[in-house]
Write a protein that holds these residues in place. Structure first.
Motif, short mmCIF file in Angstrom:
data_model
loop_
_atom_site.label_atom_id
_atom_site.label_comp_id
_atom_site.label_asym_id
_atom_site.label_seq_id
_atom_site.Cartn_x
_atom_site.Cartn_y
_atom_site.Cartn_z
N ILE A 19 0.84 -1.20 0.00
CA ILE A 19 0.00 0.00 0.00
C ILE A 19 0.87 1.25 0.00
CG2 ILE A 19 -1.62 1.35 1.39
CD1 ILE A 19 -2.98 -1.27 2.15
N ARG A 20 1.96 1.22 0.79
CA ARG A 20 2.87 2.38 0.81
C ARG A 20 3.54 2.57 -0.54
NH1 ARG A 20 4.53 0.21 5.83
NH2 ARG A 20 6.44 -0.61 4.85
N ALA A 24 -3.36 2.08 -2.31
CA ALA A 24 -4.47 1.14 -2.15
C ALA A 24 -5.24 0.92 -3.44
CB ALA A 24 -5.42 1.65 -1.06
N GLN A 25 -5.22 1.92 -4.34
CA GLN A 25 -5.98 1.80 -5.58
C GLN A 25 -5.38 0.78 -6.54
OE1 GLN A 25 -4.15 4.34 -4.63
NE2 GLN A 25 -2.97 5.18 -6.34
N ARG A 26 -4.15 0.33 -6.29
CA ARG A 26 -3.52 -0.66 -7.16
C ARG A 26 -3.45 -2.03 -6.48
NH1 ARG A 26 -0.46 4.00 -8.29
NH2 ARG A 26 -0.73 4.73 -10.43
N ALA A 27 -4.37 -2.29 -5.59
CA ALA A 27 -4.36 -3.55 -4.84
C ALA A 27 -4.47 -4.76 -5.77
CB ALA A 27 -5.52 -3.56 -3.83
N LEU A 59 -3.66 -5.03 -8.99
CA LEU A 59 -2.45 -5.22 -9.78
C LEU A 59 -1.35 -5.84 -8.92
CD1 LEU A 59 -0.90 -4.87 -12.41
CD2 LEU A 59 -0.33 -2.53 -11.69
N SER A 60 -1.29 -5.46 -7.65
CA SER A 60 -0.29 -6.01 -6.74
C SER A 60 -0.47 -7.51 -6.57
CB SER A 60 -0.37 -5.31 -5.38
OG SER A 60 -0.16 -3.93 -5.49
N ILE A 61 -1.71 -7.95 -6.38
CA ILE A 61 -1.99 -9.38 -6.20
C ILE A 61 -1.69 -10.15 -7.47
CG2 ILE A 61 -3.78 -11.09 -5.70
CD1 ILE A 61 -2.79 -9.43 -3.29
N VAL A 62 -2.08 -9.59 -8.61
CA VAL A 62 -1.80 -10.24 -9.90
C VAL A 62 -0.28 -10.40 -10.07
CG1 VAL A 62 -1.89 -9.94 -12.41
CG2 VAL A 62 -3.92 -9.53 -11.04
N ALA A 63 0.47 -9.36 -9.72
CA ALA A 63 1.93 -9.40 -9.88
C ALA A 63 2.56 -10.47 -8.99
CB ALA A 63 2.53 -8.03 -9.56
N VAL A 64 2.10 -10.57 -7.74
CA VAL A 64 2.65 -11.57 -6.82
C VAL A 64 2.34 -12.98 -7.32
CG1 VAL A 64 2.51 -12.53 -4.49
CG2 VAL A 64 2.62 -10.06 -4.81
N CYS A 65 1.08 -13.21 -7.73
CA CYS A 65 0.69 -14.51 -8.27
C CYS A 65 1.53 -14.86 -9.50
CB CYS A 65 -0.78 -14.51 -8.66
SG CYS A 65 -1.93 -14.45 -7.27
N ALA A 66 1.72 -13.88 -10.37
CA ALA A 66 2.47 -14.11 -11.60
C ALA A 66 3.93 -14.47 -11.30
CB ALA A 66 2.41 -12.86 -12.49
N LEU A 67 4.54 -13.76 -10.36
CA LEU A 67 5.93 -14.05 -10.01
C LEU A 67 6.10 -15.45 -9.44
CD1 LEU A 67 7.02 -10.63 -8.46
CD2 LEU A 67 7.89 -11.65 -10.57
N LEU A 68 5.17 -15.84 -8.57
CA LEU A 68 5.23 -17.18 -7.98
C LEU A 68 5.02 -18.26 -9.03
CD1 LEU A 68 3.28 -16.62 -4.64
CD2 LEU A 68 5.72 -17.06 -4.87
N GLU A 127 -6.19 -9.44 3.21
CA GLU A 127 -5.79 -8.28 4.02
C GLU A 127 -5.72 -7.01 3.16
OE1 GLU A 127 -5.00 -6.29 7.40
OE2 GLU A 127 -5.26 -8.47 7.37
N LEU A 128 -5.15 -7.13 1.98
CA LEU A 128 -5.01 -5.98 1.09
C LEU A 128 -6.37 -5.49 0.60
CD1 LEU A 128 -3.15 -4.05 -0.39
CD2 LEU A 128 -2.83 -5.76 -2.16
N PHE A 129 -7.25 -6.41 0.24
CA PHE A 129 -8.58 -6.01 -0.23
C PHE A 129 -9.37 -5.39 0.91
CE2 PHE A 129 -9.80 -7.91 -4.49
CZ PHE A 129 -8.49 -7.99 -4.94
N ARG A 130 -9.21 -5.93 2.14
CA ARG A 130 -9.93 -5.37 3.28
C ARG A 130 -9.49 -3.93 3.55
NH1 ARG A 130 -8.07 -8.33 7.03
NH2 ARG A 130 -9.56 -10.04 6.91
N GLN A 131 -8.17 -3.71 3.55
CA GLN A 131 -7.66 -2.38 3.83
C GLN A 131 -7.99 -1.40 2.71
OE1 GLN A 131 -3.70 -1.90 5.35
NE2 GLN A 131 -3.70 -3.87 6.40
N SER A 132 -8.09 -1.91 1.48
CA SER A 132 -8.43 -1.06 0.34
C SER A 132 -9.93 -0.95 0.12
CB SER A 132 -7.77 -1.61 -0.94
OG SER A 132 -6.38 -1.75 -0.77
N ASP A 133 -10.72 -1.69 0.93
CA ASP A 133 -12.18 -1.70 0.86
C ASP A 133 -12.69 -2.13 -0.52
OD1 ASP A 133 -14.48 -1.52 2.40
OD2 ASP A 133 -14.97 0.50 1.68
N ILE A 134 -12.05 -3.16 -1.06
CA ILE A 134 -12.47 -3.77 -2.33
C ILE A 134 -13.26 -5.03 -1.99
CG2 ILE A 134 -11.69 -4.83 -4.49
CD1 ILE A 134 -9.13 -3.17 -4.23
N PRO A 135 -14.39 -5.28 -2.64
CA PRO A 135 -15.19 -6.47 -2.31
C PRO A 135 -14.38 -7.77 -2.35
CG PRO A 135 -16.40 -5.04 -3.80
CD PRO A 135 -15.02 -4.47 -3.69
#
Length: 467
Positions: free
Chosen positions: A90-91, A95-98, A100-109, A129-137
């Motif tokens: 998030i830092r 939060a608005q790129r939550a 893309l962050s998850i997609v990037a982590v999944c892709a790297l793994l 946790e990221l979706f909760r803090q970013s208030d994304i469903p």
């Protein structure tokens, strides 16, 4: 009639899966119902000799991966590592790129060689946790993980070590880097279109005032971290990095250590036959298991105290989730094996062979069989085993390189495989605590984009000739 029986069994299983019924119960019901309508005398032999054989064979190979993957994901959660990674993300990105962050982590793994099922278990805690803090469903998590783990890094990008990119190699005499330009174009197409769709869904939900969800109604929510101060993000991400690196190293070292086969004499009373293990067939599974153990030990080394305070209850939950996910997927595997053995399936395979264009013929055949069996690797294996020689003859006649056949087959396998009855889809929904009705719509949208990408690269090849 044989074709309609296969179609009815598939439609029935997709319907009950979407309605939320247990696939463990209804996969054998659907499969054996099709057998009953085809040849009633084969119901019992098919159940024991094929369905159960394939189901148990799947569990024998993959249950340890499910189990270790679930425990690894739970420890990432209990240690607070997921919260630390999310805070840093998030830092760094906002939060608005939550998504893309998850997609990037999944892709790297995934591109690092980590099993798709392991990625689901490992990424879900900090995705939640990221979706909760970013208030994304929360209902958008499965579609986001599916885009990152089940699409472009699974079979489009050249060099990916996932099995869907390895299976075509011996059939066409190619390697995992086949058609690098076409694969990259397809991967970029999937990523851009997939992220555009997911961001549209996020904005639509935000405009409607929909947040993460009611905590009292949500299921399988990660436990709150109660260990005090969070570790540094670089320490938190270290277990994930080590899983990918260890997987790569073990994949190379295990065959060197054991050779193609390894045997041992059991220390039992009597003249027991030696146990022979074909290492070449199991090395990749051993590598994943070893990598997950490295990841688990790394988490324990850096977060012993916070983990051990909740270890007993936390691992019970993880083990229950692993059992459910593995049994769901194994039942699907058994269903696919039975359906593939019916005359109606052969009718489908032969009918698909009538498509005149070599690449479109291959793409439609592979993705259709993957959809029917509910397995990318299963559908592609069946298609190539039966029709690879025909594909090669037609491609040679049309001047199409074998590398293009490889990339088209690989990408097509990951197209319609993710229908509602797919094992990875059911595992993803079970781990995230969501139902088909809540979250499958977004997974299906990613499925459509992924299927479309195959025909995009076919068009690019015919238009430019690039490989």
């Amino acid at each position: 009639m044989a074709f309609l029986i296969v179609l009815a069994a598939l439609a029935f299983l997709m319907f009950v899966a979407y309605r939320g019924y247990s696939v463990i119960l209804f996969a054998p019901v659907a499969a054996l119902g099709a057998v009953l309508l085809t040849d009633p005398s084969l119901v019992a032999p098919m159940f024991t000799g094929l369905f159960m054989d394939k189901m148990v064979g799947f569990l024998k190979l993959y249950f340890p991966v499910f189990l270790l993957g679930a425990i690894f994901g739970k420890l990432i959660e209990l240690s607070g590592f997921s919260k630390s990674i999310v805070a840093a993300t998030i830092r760094l990105f906002g939060a608005q790129r939550a998504m893309l962050s998850i997609v990037a982590v999944c892709a790297l793994l995934t591109y690092g060689g980590v099993s798709l099922f392991v990625v689901v278990f490992a990424v879900y805690p900090f995705a939640a946790e990221l979706f909760r803090q970013s208030d994304i469903p929360k209902r958008l998590i499965p579609g986001t993980i599916a885009l990152g783990a089940f699409t472009f890094t699974m079979d489009a990008l050249p060099g990916t070590p996932q099995i869907q990119n390895i299976i075509p190699a011996p059939f066409f005499g190619t390697d995992s880097w086949a058609a690098p330009v076409l694969g990259t174009i397809g991967g970029v197409f999937i990523l851009i279109l997939g992220m555009t769709y997911l961001e549209w869904r996020r904005r639509k939900a935000a405009a409607a005032g929909e947040g993460y969800g009611d905590a009292a109604l949500l299921v399988n929510e990660p436990a709150a971290f109660t260990g005090g101060r969070l570790v540094h993000p670089l320490v938190a991400v270290l277990p994930l990095v080590l899983v990918g690196v260890s997987n790569k190293l073990f994949t190379e070292w295990i065959p060197q250590l054991y050779g193609a086969t390894h045997s041992f004499q059991p220390a039992v009373i009597g003249d027991a036959a030696p146990v022979v293990q074909e290492v070449s067939r199991i090395a990749a599974i051993w590598a994943v298991q070893g990598a997950l153990l490295v990841g688990i030990l790394t988490v324990l080394a850096f977060a012993w105290k916070p983990v051990m305070t909740q270890f007993a209850e936390g691992t019970k939950t993880a083990i229950g989730g692993a059992l459910l996910a593995a049994m769901n997927t194994a039942s699907e595997y058994g269903f696919g094996a039975v359906i593939a053995a019916l005359p109606g399936f052969l009718i489908v395979a032969n009918a698909l062979g009538a498509i005149p264009d070599p690449l479109i013929n291959e793409a439609v055949t592979v993705t259709a069989l993957a959809g029917i069996t509910g397995s990318a690797s299963g559908g592609m294996s069946i298609a190539l085993a039966a029709m690879a020689e025909t594909f090669i003859i037609n491609a040679n006649a049309a001047g199409i390189p074998m590398e293009v056949l490889h990339r088209v087959a690989s990408m097509a396998s990951g197209g319609m495989d993710t229908l509602p009855h797919n094992g990875a889809v059911i595992t993803l929904l079970a781990v995230t605590g969501l139902t088909h009705r809540q979250a499958y719509k977004d997974i299906f949208a990613i499925t459509i984009i992924k299927t479309l990408a195959v025909f995009v690269i076919i068009g690019v090849f015919y238009a430019t000739g690039v490989v």
